[in-house]
Write an enzyme that holds these catalytic residues in place. Structure first.
Site, mmCIF file in Angstrom:
data_model
loop_
_atom_site.group_PDB
_atom_site.id
_atom_site.type_symbol
_atom_site.label_atom_id
_atom_site.label_comp_id
_atom_site.label_asym_id
_atom_site.label_seq_id
_atom_site.Cartn_x
_atom_site.Cartn_y
_atom_site.Cartn_z
ATOM 1 N N GLY A 74 0.837 -1.169 0.127
ATOM 2 C CA GLY A 74 -0.056 -0.153 -0.122
ATOM 3 C C GLY A 74 0.835 1.000 -0.064
ATOM 4 N N SER A 201 -3.590 -2.750 -0.187
ATOM 5 C CA SER A 201 -2.679 -3.594 0.150
ATOM 6 C C SER A 201 -3.332 -5.090 0.528
ATOM 7 C CB SER A 201 -2.124 -3.195 1.577
ATOM 8 O OG SER A 201 -1.068 -3.964 2.119
ATOM 9 N N HIS A 203 -2.292 -7.618 2.307
ATOM 10 C CA HIS A 203 -2.218 -8.403 3.857
ATOM 11 C C HIS A 203 -3.384 -7.793 4.510
ATOM 12 C CE1 HIS A 203 0.023 -5.337 6.323
ATOM 13 N NE2 HIS A 203 0.278 -4.882 5.088
ATOM 14 N N THR A 239 10.206 -7.664 -12.184
ATOM 15 C CA THR A 239 9.561 -8.990 -12.674
ATOM 16 C C THR A 239 8.351 -9.458 -11.506
ATOM 17 O OG1 THR A 239 11.570 -9.986 -13.275
ATOM 18 C CG2 THR A 239 9.847 -11.548 -12.761
ATOM 19 N N CYS A 327 2.887 0.577 12.992
ATOM 20 C CA CYS A 327 4.298 1.363 12.633
ATOM 21 C C CYS A 327 4.466 2.295 13.532
ATOM 22 C CB CYS A 327 3.935 2.215 11.554
ATOM 23 S SG CYS A 327 3.093 1.458 10.020
#
Ligand code: PLP
Length: 388
Positions: A74, A201, A203, A239, A327
């Site tokens: 994200g 995101s 997760h 990739t 965070c």
């Protein structure tokens, strides 16, 4: 390792990878490990699977698959959106965002300011809401992009994204939203909601960490953030992370099917937890508006205690919750979101976020409601701090 009870109430930090997602992912680690850009059929088949996954994530937000750029997370998606707007409009050097965004925006804004850009962080009201007149007035002729999160990760408070998109459209400014906390919890329809760019995101919706997407509406000028190979139609070099892209696709499929479930069963569990805490623990009060709010989140201030103590004692009981965003956990800084809402530092430091998910049960809510009053009174008795 000894398996202890895990009562997980921190789904806004990350979510358990769904067993169905693990099943979809494993063959792409073990068997289908080719490079989707390769010219032989072993590669073509992988490329086909990437496109299938792209169609599934596009369906989750009602986008065209060509409007999806896979990213690593994200944070990368939101950084890329803002970066692109500044690069494609070099004469525009202003970014308009809010004071309660995830650090993906706040810290990127700090970085941009050091590069000479101008960044406005819109303030919020005490209930966490935005003043839309102020937002409209703050759009300047040199505003390159307005980036406003849809749902706050700490309080769950929702911003009126459709109205904000309409304001931006009327002003001819690109509108980006960080919808990381919304996917799987509320219906997302980028067409109906008039969104130009949107970050997700994986997760947060029962897929692994390290994969995200940026939706870029067709005909929106875009400049890549990561420059390299021609992957993602030249919009993101590198990739492709095939196993995680496939996992994201499967998770998106499941999330689309479980939105109603999250909105009814998970909401009822959240309400039971919130009402139970407010009714049984003196000096407990909610941070942020009751509605409009994510169905899974509640953020509660406990007068006279430090959140760190609550986290520790709940952890000993096998209960996972968080203070502020994941965070900032580990630092003693009070949450920038709660401070922006006008909470005192003491209140912010005594606040806990509970974020539920589809795997939570009624019994787990009962268990938290049983443990928490004792935890709070123990902390109050042992280490009284000034109420705020
Ligand atoms: C609202 C919001 N935006 C962005 C992010 C960052 O997402 P990621 O961890 O994929 O970079 C998070 C994660 O906590 C979030 O809650």
């Amino acid at each position: 390792m000894m398996q202890k009870t895990l009562c997980y109430f921190d789904n806004n930090a990350t979510t358990r990878v769904a067993p169905e997602v693990v099943d979809a992912l494993i063959p792409f680690l073990r068997d289908h490990w080719g490079n989707p850009s390769s010219a032989y059929s072993f590669g073509h088949e992988i490329a086909h699977q990437v496109e299938e996954a792209r169609a599934k994530v596009a369906a989750l937000i009602n986008a065209d698959p060509r409007e999806i750029i896979f990213t690593s997370c994200g944070t990368e998606s939101s950084n890329s959106a803002i970066h692109s707007a500044l690069v494609v409009h070099p004469e525009k050097r202003h970014v308009l965002t809010t004071a309660v965004e995830h650090s993906a925006n706040i810290k990127f804004g700090d970085f941009l300011k050091k590069q000479g850009y101008s960044v406005t962080l819109l303030p919020v009201e005490p209930d966490g809401s935005l003043d839309l007149h102020l937002l409209e007035k703050s759009i300047r002729p040199d505003t390159a992009i307005v980036s406003v999160m849809w749902a706050n990760n700490e309080t769950g408070v929702l911003f009126p994204i459709e109205e904000i998109a309409a304001i931006c459209r009327s002003k001819g400014v690109v509108f980006h939203t960080d919808a990381v906390q919304v996917a799987g919890k509320l219906k997302i329809d980028v067409k109906e909601q008039g969104i130009d760019m949107l970050s997700l995101s994986a997760h947060k919706l029962h897929a692994p960490k390290g994969i995200g997407l940026l939706y870029v509406k067709r005909r929106t000028k875009y400049h890549p953030y990561i420059i390299g190979g021609g992957q993602e139609r030249g919009r993101r070099g590198g990739t492709e992370n095939v196993p995680y892209i496939v996992a994201f696709g499967r998770a998106a499929e499941l999330a689309l099917a479980s939105v109603d479930h999250e909105n009814t069963r998970v909401r009822a569990l959240r309400d039971k937890l919130e009402n139970g805490i407010l009714a049984t623990i003196e000096g407990a009060s909610r941070n942020g508006a009751k509605e409009p709010r994510l169905p899974n989140t509640t953020n509660i201030a406990f007068e006279g205690v430090e959140a760190e103590g609550i986290l520790l004692l709940l952890d000993q009981a096998g209960i996972c919750v968080s203070s502020g965003s994941a965070c900032t956990t580990g630092s003693l800084d009070p949450s920038h979101v709660l401070l922006a809402m006008g909470c005192s530092a003491a209140r912010a430091r005594g606040s806990i976020r509970f974020s539920l998910g589809i795997y939570n049960t009624d019994e787990e809510v009962d268990y938290v409601l049983k443990c928490l009053p004792g935890v709070i009174s123990r902390l109050r008795a042992n280490a009284p701090v000034e109420a705020g």
